[in-house]
Motif scaffolding. Structure first.
Motif, PDB file in Angstrom:
ATOM      1  N   GLN A   1       3.363  -8.229   3.897  1.00  0.00           N
ATOM      2  CA  GLN A   1       4.429  -7.916   4.831  1.00  0.00           C
ATOM      3  C   GLN A   1       5.788  -7.871   4.148  1.00  0.00           C
ATOM      4  O   GLN A   1       6.626  -7.028   4.471  1.00  0.00           O
ATOM      5  CB  GLN A   1       4.452  -8.957   5.967  1.00  0.00           C
ATOM      6  CG  GLN A   1       5.547  -8.734   7.001  1.00  0.00           C
ATOM      7  CD  GLN A   1       5.355  -7.435   7.768  1.00  0.00           C
ATOM      8  OE1 GLN A   1       4.228  -6.969   7.943  1.00  0.00           O
ATOM      9  NE2 GLN A   1       6.467  -6.834   8.194  1.00  0.00           N
ATOM     10  N   CYS A   2       6.018  -8.768   3.187  1.00  0.00           N
ATOM     11  CA  CYS A   2       7.344  -8.864   2.576  1.00  0.00           C
ATOM     12  C   CYS A   2       7.725  -7.564   1.861  1.00  0.00           C
ATOM     13  O   CYS A   2       8.777  -6.992   2.091  1.00  0.00           O
ATOM     14  CB  CYS A   2       7.375 -10.039   1.602  1.00  0.00           C
ATOM     15  SG  CYS A   2       9.042 -10.502   1.107  1.00  0.00           S
ATOM     16  N   HIS A   3       6.811  -7.093   0.996  1.00  0.00           N
ATOM     17  CA  HIS A   3       7.060  -5.834   0.293  1.00  0.00           C
ATOM     18  C   HIS A   3       6.624  -4.617   1.117  1.00  0.00           C
ATOM     19  O   HIS A   3       6.911  -3.483   0.739  1.00  0.00           O
ATOM     20  CB  HIS A   3       6.307  -5.812  -1.053  1.00  0.00           C
ATOM     21  CG  HIS A   3       7.031  -6.528  -2.153  1.00  0.00           C
ATOM     22  ND1 HIS A   3       6.415  -7.459  -2.953  1.00  0.00           N
ATOM     23  CD2 HIS A   3       8.306  -6.461  -2.585  1.00  0.00           C
ATOM     24  CE1 HIS A   3       7.277  -7.928  -3.843  1.00  0.00           C
ATOM     25  NE2 HIS A   3       8.434  -7.336  -3.633  1.00  0.00           N
ATOM     26  N   ARG A   4       5.895  -4.895   2.204  1.00  0.00           N
ATOM     27  CA  ARG A   4       5.420  -3.860   3.104  1.00  0.00           C
ATOM     28  C   ARG A   4       4.581  -2.810   2.382  1.00  0.00           C
ATOM     29  O   ARG A   4       4.873  -1.614   2.380  1.00  0.00           O
ATOM     30  CB  ARG A   4       6.582  -3.197   3.868  1.00  0.00           C
ATOM     31  CG  ARG A   4       7.372  -4.178   4.701  1.00  0.00           C
ATOM     32  CD  ARG A   4       8.292  -3.464   5.669  1.00  0.00           C
ATOM     33  NE  ARG A   4       7.578  -2.650   6.642  1.00  0.00           N
ATOM     34  CZ  ARG A   4       6.956  -3.138   7.717  1.00  0.00           C
ATOM     35  NH1 ARG A   4       6.972  -4.451   7.961  1.00  0.00           N
ATOM     36  NH2 ARG A   4       6.332  -2.327   8.553  1.00  0.00           N
ATOM     37  N   HIS A   5       3.521  -3.283   1.724  1.00  0.00           N
ATOM     38  CA  HIS A   5       2.561  -2.370   1.103  1.00  0.00           C
ATOM     39  C   HIS A   5       1.199  -3.053   1.003  1.00  0.00           C
ATOM     40  O   HIS A   5       1.083  -4.266   1.170  1.00  0.00           O
ATOM     41  CB  HIS A   5       3.029  -1.898  -0.283  1.00  0.00           C
ATOM     42  CG  HIS A   5       3.277  -3.009  -1.255  1.00  0.00           C
ATOM     43  ND1 HIS A   5       4.465  -3.140  -1.930  1.00  0.00           N
ATOM     44  CD2 HIS A   5       2.505  -4.052  -1.667  1.00  0.00           C
ATOM     45  CE1 HIS A   5       4.400  -4.212  -2.713  1.00  0.00           C
ATOM     46  NE2 HIS A   5       3.226  -4.770  -2.571  1.00  0.00           N
ATOM     47  N   PHE A   6       0.173  -2.240   0.726  1.00  0.00           N
ATOM     48  CA  PHE A   6      -1.186  -2.743   0.554  1.00  0.00           C
ATOM     49  C   PHE A   6      -1.466  -3.002  -0.923  1.00  0.00           C
ATOM     50  O   PHE A   6      -0.973  -2.281  -1.798  1.00  0.00           O
ATOM     51  CB  PHE A   6      -2.211  -1.725   1.074  1.00  0.00           C
ATOM     52  CG  PHE A   6      -2.288  -1.645   2.567  1.00  0.00           C
ATOM     53  CD1 PHE A   6      -3.128  -2.499   3.277  1.00  0.00           C
ATOM     54  CD2 PHE A   6      -1.533  -0.717   3.272  1.00  0.00           C
ATOM     55  CE1 PHE A   6      -3.207  -2.424   4.661  1.00  0.00           C
ATOM     56  CE2 PHE A   6      -1.605  -0.644   4.650  1.00  0.00           C
ATOM     57  CZ  PHE A   6      -2.442  -1.499   5.349  1.00  0.00           C
ATOM     58  N   HIS A   7      -2.256  -4.040  -1.191  1.00  0.00           N
ATOM     59  CA  HIS A   7      -2.767  -4.288  -2.537  1.00  0.00           C
ATOM     60  C   HIS A   7      -4.227  -3.837  -2.587  1.00  0.00           C
ATOM     61  O   HIS A   7      -5.087  -4.415  -1.937  1.00  0.00           O
ATOM     62  CB  HIS A   7      -2.683  -5.779  -2.887  1.00  0.00           C
ATOM     63  CG  HIS A   7      -1.295  -6.247  -3.173  1.00  0.00           C
ATOM     64  ND1 HIS A   7      -1.016  -7.533  -3.569  1.00  0.00           N
ATOM     65  CD2 HIS A   7      -0.099  -5.604  -3.125  1.00  0.00           C
ATOM     66  CE1 HIS A   7       0.289  -7.669  -3.755  1.00  0.00           C
ATOM     67  NE2 HIS A   7       0.871  -6.508  -3.481  1.00  0.00           N
ATOM     68  N   SER A   8      -4.503  -2.793  -3.367  1.00  0.00           N
ATOM     69  CA  SER A   8      -5.881  -2.317  -3.494  1.00  0.00           C
ATOM     70  C   SER A   8      -6.650  -3.138  -4.529  1.00  0.00           C
ATOM     71  O   SER A   8      -7.869  -3.258  -4.448  1.00  0.00           O
ATOM     72  CB  SER A   8      -5.895  -0.837  -3.876  1.00  0.00           C
ATOM     73  OG  SER A   8      -5.151  -0.619  -5.060  1.00  0.00           O
ATOM     74  N   ILE A   9      -5.938  -3.689  -5.529  1.00  0.00           N
ATOM     75  CA  ILE A   9      -6.515  -4.641  -6.489  1.00  0.00           C
ATOM     76  C   ILE A   9      -5.508  -5.781  -6.607  1.00  0.00           C
ATOM     77  O   ILE A   9      -4.349  -5.560  -6.958  1.00  0.00           O
ATOM     78  CB  ILE A   9      -6.762  -4.006  -7.873  1.00  0.00           C
ATOM     79  CG1 ILE A   9      -7.718  -2.808  -7.764  1.00  0.00           C
ATOM     80  CG2 ILE A   9      -7.338  -5.032  -8.844  1.00  0.00           C
ATOM     81  CD1 ILE A   9      -7.951  -2.090  -9.078  1.00  0.00           C
ATOM     82  N   GLU A  10      -5.928  -7.000  -6.318  1.00  0.00           N
ATOM     83  CA  GLU A  10      -4.986  -8.115  -6.229  1.00  0.00           C
ATOM     84  C   GLU A  10      -4.338  -8.434  -7.575  1.00  0.00           C
ATOM     85  O   GLU A  10      -3.164  -8.770  -7.652  1.00  0.00           O
ATOM     86  CB  GLU A  10      -5.701  -9.354  -5.671  1.00  0.00           C
ATOM     87  CG  GLU A  10      -4.767 -10.369  -5.035  1.00  0.00           C
ATOM     88  CD  GLU A  10      -3.909  -9.793  -3.908  1.00  0.00           C
ATOM     89  OE1 GLU A  10      -2.707 -10.091  -3.907  1.00  0.00           O
ATOM     90  OE2 GLU A  10      -4.422  -9.042  -3.052  1.00  0.00           O
ATOM     91  N   VAL A  11      -5.099  -8.342  -8.661  1.00  0.00           N
ATOM     92  CA  VAL A  11      -4.535  -8.541 -10.006  1.00  0.00           C
ATOM     93  C   VAL A  11      -4.957  -7.349 -10.858  1.00  0.00           C
ATOM     94  O   VAL A  11      -6.088  -7.279 -11.341  1.00  0.00           O
ATOM     95  CB  VAL A  11      -5.025  -9.859 -10.648  1.00  0.00           C
ATOM     96  CG1 VAL A  11      -4.413 -10.007 -12.037  1.00  0.00           C
ATOM     97  CG2 VAL A  11      -4.645 -11.047  -9.776  1.00  0.00           C
ATOM     98  N   PHE A  12      -4.022  -6.418 -11.023  1.00  0.00           N
ATOM     99  CA  PHE A  12      -4.304  -5.199 -11.781  1.00  0.00           C
ATOM    100  C   PHE A  12      -3.957  -5.366 -13.258  1.00  0.00           C
ATOM    101  O   PHE A  12      -4.632  -4.818 -14.130  1.00  0.00           O
ATOM    102  CB  PHE A  12      -3.530  -4.030 -11.169  1.00  0.00           C
ATOM    103  CG  PHE A  12      -3.730  -2.725 -11.869  1.00  0.00           C
ATOM    104  CD1 PHE A  12      -5.005  -2.226 -12.103  1.00  0.00           C
ATOM    105  CD2 PHE A  12      -2.643  -1.973 -12.283  1.00  0.00           C
ATOM    106  CE1 PHE A  12      -5.196  -1.008 -12.744  1.00  0.00           C
ATOM    107  CE2 PHE A  12      -2.823  -0.755 -12.926  1.00  0.00           C
ATOM    108  CZ  PHE A  12      -4.099  -0.278 -13.153  1.00  0.00           C
ATOM    109  N   THR A  13      -2.887  -6.115 -13.548  1.00  0.00           N
ATOM    110  CA  THR A  13      -2.497  -6.374 -14.936  1.00  0.00           C
ATOM    111  C   THR A  13      -2.025  -7.816 -15.078  1.00  0.00           C
ATOM    112  O   THR A  13      -1.447  -8.390 -14.150  1.00  0.00           O
ATOM    113  CB  THR A  13      -1.350  -5.433 -15.395  1.00  0.00           C
ATOM    114  OG1 THR A  13      -0.332  -5.407 -14.387  1.00  0.00           O
ATOM    115  CG2 THR A  13      -1.842  -4.040 -15.656  1.00  0.00           C
ATOM    116  N   HIS A  14      -2.284  -8.391 -16.245  1.00  0.00           N
ATOM    117  CA  HIS A  14      -1.759  -9.693 -16.638  1.00  0.00           C
ATOM    118  C   HIS A  14      -0.690  -9.488 -17.694  1.00  0.00           C
ATOM    119  O   HIS A  14      -0.882  -8.698 -18.633  1.00  0.00           O
ATOM    120  CB  HIS A  14      -2.873 -10.560 -17.243  1.00  0.00           C
ATOM    121  CG  HIS A  14      -3.581 -11.412 -16.237  1.00  0.00           C
ATOM    122  ND1 HIS A  14      -4.745 -12.075 -16.512  1.00  0.00           N
ATOM    123  CD2 HIS A  14      -3.272 -11.725 -14.949  1.00  0.00           C
ATOM    124  CE1 HIS A  14      -5.144 -12.739 -15.447  1.00  0.00           C
ATOM    125  NE2 HIS A  14      -4.271 -12.540 -14.497  1.00  0.00           N
TER     126      HIS A  14
END
Length: 763
Positions: free
Chosen positions: A616-629
């Motif tokens: 909600q804060c950034h108002r977008h969906f995460h399709s992969i929760e951790v894409f890069t480290h």
């Protein structure tokens, strides 16, 4: 009924009989074949057939070596080396005339083979079949014109397959078979090859065809004794058989550079009509040196050269990338300390065979052009490579620097090598899936002294293990590794769990070579918790643009009042939790990242849109929760700061000219990265940073890992890590030496690290 004018009532039954025997529409239609496709070499290409005045293609369903043999002979070549599937030589146009073609191998035309019927097909042009033929291309002539000489001179003769028949007990018990009598399949029948005039060059060609890098010297005196004993044995039929010319291939003369025995001058029968084949001779014996895959069970070939025979400057290490099967891939060479590709100008089987042998495989089945194994990234090191076939390393061949040739990565060369038969494919199977490419994994392993089929415990089962299974079955890459398979029914005779705690590096040739529990320990009990896989012929391959990271890195002191959303998504160090919000700031190391998909399939999130997480804060969906480290490490490898980035917008930011952008995040669109395109995260986006507020000045290693949890399958995970050398003085930061983990040779990377350590008094 109207009778023909010339038919009397007495002749009427005969006329009716003739009409029934030879209906005009049932005769096999005369057809022509041709080879087509971009950048193809003579004797290979997409197979096209002319029927009813229109050219069309042939589907690869059911197409096999026998069909390729018939096609090559019909085209005027002596034999088939191999056949290709999945539109290897590009997609054709027009109708797909033939599907499910099944030949015995002796037909004179593909029209005589069994098939679905002309134009009856459920295929697409992505399944167009191709062939690689051997021998000289000649105009049509009578197959019975001659029975000896070079096989390329006689269209009716074909040397289809070669095998070693083990003689000694130890050879019979081992796989692959590396020593034995040479047998060739000639016009559908197996024959022995006479040892008269047999040379090491002949042995070299045979070993190369069977997947071995070179031949080994062998003392044949013991085999001669066995041969003579069998001749004297009244119960043996050898004496009678060896007196027949049909038992022998009379003579073979190879130069040692041929990729296939069919390309060697061959006398199937003696030159004189009444002369006996192989008088006072015996069968030729060949012994081959094993390759690394048969010795160690790994899919990684290594460059090997004999010390003292090749100058060090000529030894260019080679590797294969992005291949669907073991022993195939895009050719990359290590030159000037950096890995790069080879341009396909004048790329042929001789050069491809040098690569294959250098890696410990046999000769090349195919020399592929036009980036058929995907495009590389970085330098193109070589062009117009010319090899004789006797070189130990690709660096010994004549070549030009690719900078002078104007090559692009669209012309990256690739190979398919002959591999030894290990029988791994018969030790694992997939059961219960909707297609042959998926199902419950069942393995054949020894249980209490006998071989037994059983399942694999799903606990700890992951992509590395699934990758090995798909490679073992020849199905390419794993797209999913499943720890629960309740919706797939396994075999009733394989209900017992026979393997647990499986841990694979991902490069093994068989699941049986991976680490696993001694006694089976599977608390879940198998059943619905048995391991399963889904395989795919092609996979994506993500690579970070290291140069862009180096060019865009900078520091920003960002007020806490602008970091609420980033803090909610855990993009700041833990010390931020104890600050007096919104007063104060965090020091951020910011940079842009550009991630290319160099693979042969689109990179898609594992989860569908219905399972994406809304923030909600950034108002977008995460399709992969951790894409890069993102990590900042000391030179000793200790982590001092970290960050991560979710794939909230995985899309085609840019594509090369000619490619259409297909993934876009706007309006809840589909997310992914298309083949050949790249996704860019700008430096000014939230979480595109590492929080270094608590990091003291010093020298560090900056590291980015893409797809760190291997949530999405890729053809190559070794290039997912990017590292830079980093110097921070408390106010400014310098980034240099950025590279992906497989871009440089180990010597170059070690030297960079050694210099950094010395500069900071770290020994």
């Amino acid at each position: 009924m109207v009778m023909p004018a010339c038919a009397s009532p007495i002749l009427l039954p005969l006329v009716l009989l003739l009409c029934r025997v030879a209906p005009s529409g049932q005769e096999p239609a005369p057809v022509q074949l041709r080879l087509a496709g971009p950048r193809r070499l003579a004797g290979e290409g997409r197979l096209e057939v002319l029927y009813q005045g229109r050219w069309g293609t042939i589907c690869d369903d059911g197409f096999d070596f026998h069909a390729a043999t018939v096609a090559c002979r019909q085209l005027g070549y002596t034999a088939a080396i191999t056949w290709t599937h999945s539109a290897t030589y590009g997609q054709g146009e027009g109708p797909i005339w033939l599907d499910n073609v099944r030949c015995g191998g002796s037909e004179s035309s593909l029209a005589e083979c069994i098939h679905n019927g002309w134009g009856t097909s459920d295929c697409h042009h992505s399944e167009d079949a191709g062939v690689v033929c051997s021998g000289q291309h000649l105009p049509s002539s009578s197959p019975q014109a001659a029975t000896s000489g070079h096989l390329g001179e006689v269209l009716g003769l074909s040397l289809e397959e070669v095998r070693l028949k083990p003689i000694l007990a130890r050879a019979k018990l081992s796989l692959p078979v590396m020593e034995g009598a040479v047998e060739v399949k000639h016009n559908g029948h197996w024959r022995q090859v006479c040892d008269a005039g047999w040379t090491r060059n002949n042995s070299r060609v045979v070993c190369g065809m069977l997947g071995f890098p070179r031949e080994k010297h062998i003392n044949t005196s013991f085999y001669r004794k066995l041969w003579n004993m069998k001749l004297k044995d009244p119960n043996s039929s050898l004496k009678t058989l060896s007196q027949k010319n049909s038992f022998w291939v009379h003579r073979v003369r190879c130069q040692g550079t041929e990729p296939h025995l069919a390309r060697c001058p061959t006398q199937v029968a003696p030159p004189a009509p009444q002369q006996r084949a192989c008088p006072r001779g015996m069968h030729a014996i060949v012994s081959c040196l094993p390759n690394p895959a048969s010795q160690k069970g790994t899919g990684k070939g290594r460059s090997k050269t004999s010390p003292g025979k090749v100058s060090p400057s000529a030894v260019l290490p080679v590797r294969l990338r992005a291949g669907t099967h073991a022993g195939e891939g895009r050719v990359e060479v290590l030159r000037h300390g950096q890995w790069g590709t080879v341009c396909d100008k004048q790329w042929d089987l001789a050069a491809a065979s040098v690569v294959c042998r250098q890696l410990g495989y046999g000769t090349a089945k195919q020399a592929l052009v036009g980036a058929q194994m995907g495009q590389g990234l970085g330098p193109i090191h070589m062009s117009e490579v010319r090899c004789t076939g006797h070189e130990r390393s690709l660096g010994e061949c004549h070549f030009q620097d690719a900078e002078q040739s104007g090559c692009q990565h669209e012309a990256d060369a690739a190979v398919r090598c002959h591999m030894p038969h290990m029988d791994f494919q018969n030790q694992v199977r997939l059961v219960g899936g909707r297609s042959p490419e998926e199902g419950v994994v069942e393995v054949l392993v020894p249980v209490q002294g006998r071989l037994q089929w059983g399942t694999v415990c799903g606990a700890q089962w992951g992509l590395n293990e699934a990758m090995v299974v798909c490679r073992q079955l020849g199905l390419g890459f794993a797209s999913h590794a499943l720890q629960e398979t309740w919706y797939w029914a396994g075999s009733t005779d394989a209900a017992q769990v026979v393997m647990s705690g499986v841990r694979c590096a991902g490069t093994e040739m068989a699941l049986q070579q991976c680490q696993r529990h001694g006694p089976v320990h599977c608390p879940s009990g198998g059943g619905r918790f048995s391991a399963g896989v889904t395989c795919t012929a092609h996979a994506p391959d993500l690579v970070m643009n290291a140069q862009l990271v180096q060019e865009t890195a900078y520091l920003e002191d960002r007020p806490l009042g602008l970091l609420y959303c980033a803090h909610e998504e855990r993009c700041l160090s833990r010390s931020a939790d104890h600050m007096h919000w919104p007063y104060g700031h965090r020091r951020l190391l910011r940079f842009s990242s550009q991630i290319y998909n160099l693979g042969r399939a689109d990179f898609r999130p594992r989860m569908g849109r219905h399972a994406w997480t809304w923030h909600q804060c950034h108002r977008h969906f995460h399709s992969i929760e951790v894409f890069t480290h993102y990590d900042l490490l000391t030179l000793n490898g200790s982590k001092v700061a970290e960050g991560h980035k979710a794939s909230f917008c995985l899309e085609d930011t840019n594509c090369p000219e000619g490619l259409q952008r297909r993934f876009a995040c706007a309006n809840f669109g589909e997310q992914g990265v298309s083949v050949g395109c790249w996704d860019t995260y700008r430096h000014d986006i939230d979480c595109q940073w590492i929080d270094i507020t608590d990091v003291p000045p010093g020298s560090y290693t900056f590291q980015v890992v893409v797809n760190p949890k291997h949530e999405v399958a890729e053809s190559d995970f070794s290039n997912n890590v990017m590292r830079c050398q980093c110097k921070y003085d408390g106010q400014r930061i310098w980034m240099h030496g950025c590279h992906t983990s497989d871009a440089y040779g180990a010597d170059v990377v070690s030297e960079l690290e050694r210099r950094e350590r010395l500069a900071n008094n770290l020994v």
